[in-house]
Write a protein that holds these residues in place. Structure first.
Motif, mmCIF file in Angstrom:
data_model
loop_
_atom_site.group_PDB
_atom_site.id
_atom_site.type_symbol
_atom_site.label_atom_id
_atom_site.label_comp_id
_atom_site.label_asym_id
_atom_site.label_seq_id
_atom_site.Cartn_x
_atom_site.Cartn_y
_atom_site.Cartn_z
ATOM 1 N N UNK A 1 28.980 25.610 165.179
ATOM 2 C CA UNK A 1 29.957 24.519 165.201
ATOM 3 C C UNK A 1 29.578 23.465 164.256
ATOM 4 N N UNK A 2 28.604 22.984 164.643
ATOM 5 C CA UNK A 2 28.223 21.276 164.346
ATOM 6 C C UNK A 2 26.968 22.139 163.354
ATOM 7 N N UNK A 3 26.583 23.147 162.617
ATOM 8 C CA UNK A 3 26.179 23.649 161.470
ATOM 9 C C UNK A 3 26.102 22.987 160.009
ATOM 10 N N UNK A 4 25.805 22.782 159.168
ATOM 11 C CA UNK A 4 26.020 22.595 157.958
ATOM 12 C C UNK A 4 25.147 22.772 157.159
ATOM 13 N N UNK A 5 25.609 23.577 156.093
ATOM 14 C CA UNK A 5 24.319 24.314 155.259
ATOM 15 C C UNK A 5 24.632 24.024 154.011
ATOM 16 N N UNK A 6 24.097 23.672 152.968
ATOM 17 C CA UNK A 6 23.951 24.223 151.886
ATOM 18 C C UNK A 6 22.943 24.893 150.668
ATOM 19 N N UNK A 7 22.966 25.822 150.001
ATOM 20 C CA UNK A 7 22.218 25.961 149.619
ATOM 21 C C UNK A 7 21.958 26.935 148.504
ATOM 22 N N UNK A 8 21.117 27.156 148.139
ATOM 23 C CA UNK A 8 20.817 27.778 146.269
ATOM 24 C C UNK A 8 20.353 29.115 146.264
ATOM 25 N N UNK A 9 20.656 30.214 146.537
ATOM 26 C CA UNK A 9 19.730 31.624 147.056
ATOM 27 C C UNK A 9 19.261 32.208 145.446
ATOM 28 N N UNK A 10 18.072 32.468 145.052
ATOM 29 C CA UNK A 10 17.598 33.153 144.565
ATOM 30 C C UNK A 10 17.440 34.484 143.830
ATOM 31 N N UNK A 11 17.863 35.166 142.799
ATOM 32 C CA UNK A 11 17.390 36.312 143.238
ATOM 33 C C UNK A 11 15.690 36.632 143.823
ATOM 34 N N UNK A 12 15.276 37.726 144.164
ATOM 35 C CA UNK A 12 14.379 37.573 144.807
ATOM 36 C C UNK A 12 13.085 37.558 143.728
ATOM 37 N N UNK A 13 13.145 38.174 142.982
ATOM 38 C CA UNK A 13 11.638 38.342 141.746
ATOM 39 C C UNK A 13 11.163 36.278 141.920
ATOM 40 N N UNK A 14 11.958 35.454 141.791
ATOM 41 C CA UNK A 14 11.959 34.619 141.464
ATOM 42 C C UNK A 14 11.631 33.511 142.728
ATOM 43 N N UNK A 15 11.287 34.187 143.758
ATOM 44 C CA UNK A 15 10.577 33.632 144.634
ATOM 45 C C UNK A 15 9.267 32.818 144.805
ATOM 46 N N UNK A 16 8.715 34.237 144.089
ATOM 47 C CA UNK A 16 7.371 33.687 144.040
ATOM 48 C C UNK A 16 7.409 32.437 143.290
ATOM 49 N N UNK A 17 7.714 31.976 142.468
ATOM 50 C CA UNK A 17 7.497 31.693 140.787
ATOM 51 C C UNK A 17 7.823 30.231 140.668
ATOM 52 N N UNK A 18 9.092 30.351 142.148
ATOM 53 C CA UNK A 18 9.905 28.813 142.208
ATOM 54 C C UNK A 18 9.158 28.207 143.445
ATOM 55 N N UNK A 19 9.598 29.083 144.432
ATOM 56 C CA UNK A 19 9.332 28.418 145.536
ATOM 57 C C UNK A 19 7.379 28.690 146.018
ATOM 58 N N UNK A 20 6.865 29.492 145.723
ATOM 59 C CA UNK A 20 5.793 29.561 145.966
ATOM 60 C C UNK A 20 5.683 30.005 147.245
ATOM 61 N N UNK A 21 6.603 31.725 147.512
ATOM 62 C CA UNK A 21 6.944 31.904 148.595
ATOM 63 C C UNK A 21 6.567 33.092 148.136
ATOM 64 N N UNK A 22 5.955 34.120 149.274
ATOM 65 C CA UNK A 22 6.645 35.523 149.112
ATOM 66 C C UNK A 22 7.184 35.972 150.179
ATOM 67 N N UNK A 23 8.558 36.701 149.060
ATOM 68 C CA UNK A 23 9.562 37.028 149.840
ATOM 69 C C UNK A 23 9.026 37.827 151.240
ATOM 70 N N UNK A 24 8.179 38.746 151.499
ATOM 71 C CA UNK A 24 7.967 39.456 152.037
ATOM 72 C C UNK A 24 7.242 38.833 153.637
#
Length: 250
Positions: A80-103
């Protein structure tokens, strides 16, 4: 911030800015207590700021995380104390924008070593400010060229074209297309299509106290109502009626 596209309990989704529509699925916020919630399969990957905010907006315990693709439906009991703000990327952009492998982040919430971004976010006092910083970070990283995977994923997301037709349209073999999509998103094209279709149907049902399941089945590309029921049960573990009741309770 415009009116939300969608609300459920303490969760709200907003449309991405026009210049990032190609890469960003939705912008979302969680900001108040919610009931026990079933998390559904989801192909996207979120860049997320999580913290605790005082009534004045002051931040404590700030973290920047990556929320990976959700393969396994599960219940969550929101803090109940947690507060989240987020941008959800389309999965094909994860590597290019976050330098992370979704797997590497399937069914996981993992910290990201982005201390400068975290410190900037920790100085915000509202969700609007935090989302502006997150979107600015994505904007700076945003690639300008489309790859085969990006083009194929837009066709898959439309839901109107079968995988073999997409392969033919892009002049590649279905095997090659499947390999590229798995390497880029961690999902097979057909499984991702199933998840996207189900989420659209469930979101439509959420807007109605008594959904017409046969009509929703036809509208969202299922053969018939039994097909819709079987798919929802296979992907979530419960029937559409049971899932709808859970979500209405929120």
């Amino acid at each position: 911030m415009n009116d939300p596209l969608y609300e459920l309990g303490g969760y709200r989704e907003y449309a991405p800015p026009p210049d990032l529509e190609r890469a960003v699925d939705v912008v979302w916020v969680y900001s108040r207590p919610a009931r026990r919630h079933r998390v559904l399969p989801e192909g996207g990957v979120s860049l997320c700021f999580q913290c605790r905010r005082s009534e004045s907006g002051a931040v404590s315990d700030p973290k920047v995380t990556i929320i990976g693709p959700i393969r396994t439906p599960r219940f969550t009991e929101p803090d109940p104390e947690l507060h989240l703000e987020a941008v959800r990327l389309k999965p094909e952009w994860c590597r290019g924008l976050l330098r992370a492998d979704p797997a590497d982040h399937v069914d996981a919430v993992d910290p990201l070593p982005l201390s400068r971004l975290r410190d900037r976010l920790a100085r915000t006092t509202t969700s609007r400010e935090a989302l502006a910083i997150l979107l600015g970070e994505i904007r700076e990283r945003h690639a300008t060229s489309l790859s085969l995977a990006h083009t194929a994923m837009e066709a898959i997301r439309s839901g109107a074209i079968r995988v073999h037709e997409i392969a033919r349209m892009l002049r590649v073999s279905e095997r090659q297309l499947r390999r590229v999509i798995i390497e880029t998103t961690s999902w097979t094209p057909k499984h991702l299509q199933r998840v996207l279709r189900m989420n659209r149907a469930i979101a439509a049902a959420d807007r109605d106290a008594a959904p017409g399941w046969s009509g929703l089945a036809a509208e969202h590309g299922y053969y018939d109502q039994p097909h819709l029921i079987a798919e929802v049960r296979a992907l979530t573990g419960v029937s559409p009626v049971e899932l709808h009741a859970e979500r209405r309770a929120e």
